[in-house]
Design an enzyme around this catalytic site. Sequence first.
Site, PDB file in Angstrom:
ATOM      1  N   LYS A  29      -0.646   5.049   4.551  1.00 40.85           N
ATOM      2  CA  LYS A  29      -1.670   4.120   5.186  1.00 40.85           C
ATOM      3  C   LYS A  29      -1.505   3.944   6.615  1.00 40.85           C
ATOM      4  CE  LYS A  29      -4.070  -0.394   4.593  1.00 40.85           C
ATOM      5  NZ  LYS A  29      -5.276   0.005   4.751  1.00 40.85           N
ATOM      6  N   HIS A  49       0.916  -1.276  -0.089  1.00 43.64           N
ATOM      7  CA  HIS A  49      -0.033  -0.071  -0.176  1.00 43.64           C
ATOM      8  C   HIS A  49       0.843   1.178  -0.014  1.00 43.64           C
ATOM      9  CE1 HIS A  49      -3.358  -2.673   1.392  1.00 43.64           C
ATOM     10  NE2 HIS A  49      -4.077  -1.913   0.933  1.00 43.64           N
TER      11      HIS A  49
HETATM   12  P1  NAD Z   1      -6.989   9.905   4.703  1.00 46.55           P
HETATM   13  O1  NAD Z   1      -6.194   9.986   5.730  1.00 46.55           O
HETATM   14  O2  NAD Z   1      -6.862  10.670   3.179  1.00 46.55           O
HETATM   15  O3  NAD Z   1      -8.676  10.364   5.108  1.00 46.55           O
HETATM   16  C1  NAD Z   1      -8.868  10.396   6.589  1.00 46.55           C
HETATM   17  C2  NAD Z   1      -9.861  11.475   6.904  1.00 46.55           C
HETATM   18  O4  NAD Z   1     -10.520  11.152   8.026  1.00 46.55           O
HETATM   19  C3  NAD Z   1      -8.975  12.716   6.925  1.00 46.55           C
HETATM   20  O5  NAD Z   1      -9.576  13.893   6.230  1.00 46.55           O
HETATM   21  C4  NAD Z   1      -9.243  13.088   8.555  1.00 46.55           C
HETATM   22  O6  NAD Z   1      -9.346  14.482   8.759  1.00 46.55           O
HETATM   23  C5  NAD Z   1     -10.633  12.514   8.774  1.00 46.55           C
HETATM   24  N1  NAD Z   1     -11.113  12.247  10.131  1.00 46.55           N
HETATM   25  C6  NAD Z   1      -9.995  12.186  11.331  1.00 46.55           C
HETATM   26  N2  NAD Z   1     -10.867  12.039  12.321  1.00 46.55           N
HETATM   27  C7  NAD Z   1     -12.193  11.718  12.058  1.00 46.55           C
HETATM   28  C8  NAD Z   1     -13.532  11.685  12.686  1.00 46.55           C
HETATM   29  N3  NAD Z   1     -13.353  11.660  13.856  1.00 46.55           N
HETATM   30  N4  NAD Z   1     -14.828  11.606  12.203  1.00 46.55           N
HETATM   31  C9  NAD Z   1     -14.421  11.794  10.698  1.00 46.55           C
HETATM   32  N5  NAD Z   1     -13.547  12.226   9.805  1.00 46.55           N
HETATM   33  C10 NAD Z   1     -12.284  12.168  10.649  1.00 46.55           C
HETATM   34  O7  NAD Z   1      -7.448   8.402   4.527  1.00 46.55           O
HETATM   35  P2  NAD Z   1      -7.830   7.593   3.127  1.00 46.55           P
HETATM   36  O8  NAD Z   1      -6.655   7.295   2.544  1.00 46.55           O
HETATM   37  O9  NAD Z   1      -9.049   8.228   2.542  1.00 46.55           O
HETATM   38  O10 NAD Z   1      -8.384   6.220   4.223  1.00 46.55           O
HETATM   39  C11 NAD Z   1      -9.426   6.238   5.057  1.00 46.55           C
HETATM   40  C12 NAD Z   1      -9.859   4.833   5.677  1.00 46.55           C
HETATM   41  O11 NAD Z   1     -10.244   3.958   4.394  1.00 46.55           O
HETATM   42  C13 NAD Z   1      -8.529   4.135   5.974  1.00 46.55           C
HETATM   43  O12 NAD Z   1      -9.045   3.330   7.091  1.00 46.55           O
HETATM   44  C14 NAD Z   1      -8.132   3.092   4.704  1.00 46.55           C
HETATM   45  O13 NAD Z   1      -7.439   2.048   5.287  1.00 46.55           O
HETATM   46  C15 NAD Z   1      -9.547   2.770   4.245  1.00 46.55           C
HETATM   47  N6  NAD Z   1      -9.640   2.424   2.939  1.00 46.55           N
HETATM   48  C16 NAD Z   1     -10.558   1.363   2.661  1.00 46.55           C
HETATM   49  C17 NAD Z   1     -10.765   0.791   1.628  1.00 46.55           C
HETATM   50  C18 NAD Z   1     -11.840  -0.012   1.295  1.00 46.55           C
HETATM   51  O14 NAD Z   1     -12.236  -0.370  -0.110  1.00 46.55           O
HETATM   52  N7  NAD Z   1     -12.580  -0.475   2.323  1.00 46.55           N
HETATM   53  C19 NAD Z   1     -10.244   1.485   0.300  1.00 46.55           C
HETATM   54  C20 NAD Z   1      -9.009   2.404   0.626  1.00 46.55           C
HETATM   55  C21 NAD Z   1      -8.827   2.875   1.817  1.00 46.55           C
END
Ligand code: NAD
Length: 221
Positions: free
Chosen positions: A133, A129
Site C-alpha cells: 500500500k 494493510h
Molecule cells: P496496485 O498497485 O495493485 O494497482 C494500481 C494500478 O494503477 C497499477 O496497475 C498501475 O500500473 C496503475 N496506474 C498507474 N498510473 C496510472 C494512471 N495514470 N492511470 C491509470 N492507471 C495507472 O494498487 P491496488 O492495491 O489495486 O490499489 C489501488 C488504489 O485503490 C490504492 O490507492 C488503494 O489504496 C486503493 N484501495 C481502495 C479501496 C476502497 O475500498 N476504496 C480498497 C482497496 C484499495
Amino acid sequence: MIRVAVSGAAGRMGQETCAAVEGAQDMDLVARIDPSLGVELEPALAEHTPDVLVDFSVPDSAVANIRAAVTAGVHVVVGTTGFDLDAIGGLSGANVFIAPNFAVGAVLMMLFAAEAAKHMRAAEIIELHHDRKLDAPSGTAALTARRMHEAAPDRPAPPIHSVRLPGLVAHQEVILGDVGQTLTIRHDSLDRSSFMPGVLLAIRRVGTLPEPVVVGLERLF
Ligand code: NAD
C-alpha cells in the site's frame, strides 16, 4: 446497459473490479485502462465512450484521471486513496463519487465509531494493510478520525497508527477508552471481493447523485 471503463485495470483492485463488472448483467466492460497495459486514459475514453469510469490507480494519477473523465462527460467512481480531496473542487460536466472504503462493514465501523466517540473520553485508531500500500495513514482511517471529530468536536481527532505487513489485506481497529473500560470496534477485509458490492452499487448510482461530488459509501445507503 451501463458502459464501464476501469483505470488501474492491471492492479489488484482493478482486476477484481473488471471481473465484477463482467459478472454484472446490467454492465458492459468497455475498456481496461492502465499504462502497464499500454492503454492511456484520454484516448480510451474518446474511443470507447463509457458512461462510468472506475479509478483504482495510484495517488499521483487520481486527480488527473478524475479531471479528464469529468471533462469528457464521464461519471467517475473513485476508490484510489491518498490524494487531496480538495483538488477536485469546481469540476462540472459529470458526477464524481469517492469512497475510501467500499466494504459495507468498514462503513458501519465508521458510523459506530462516530457514535461511540460521543460517549467515551478518548480514542486511537490502528489501521493495518498489506506492505505494498502506497499511502499512510489509510483513507479509511483518515475519514474515521474526521467523522469521530465531527461527532465529538470538543475533543481532538483520534491519533492514527499505521501497520504495513505482508499477509494483511485491509483491517482497522478503533479503540475507545474511558474510566476502567475500553471498547474496540474492528473491521477486517479478508479478501478484495469484500469491496465489489459497494463498487457495483456506486457504478449504478453515480449518474443520479444529489450533488456533483459525493464522498462516502454511507451516502448511498
Ligand atoms: P496496485 O498497485 O495493485 O494497482 C494500481 C494500478 O494503477 C497499477 O496497475 C498501475 O500500473 C496503475 N496506474 C498507474 N498510473 C496510472 C494512471 N495514470 N492511470 C491509470 N492507471 C495507472 O494498487 P491496488 O492495491 O489495486 O490499489 C489501488 C488504489 O485503490 C490504492 O490507492 C488503494 O489504496 C486503493 N484501495 C481502495 C479501496 C476502497 O475500498 N476504496 C480498497 C482497496 C484499495
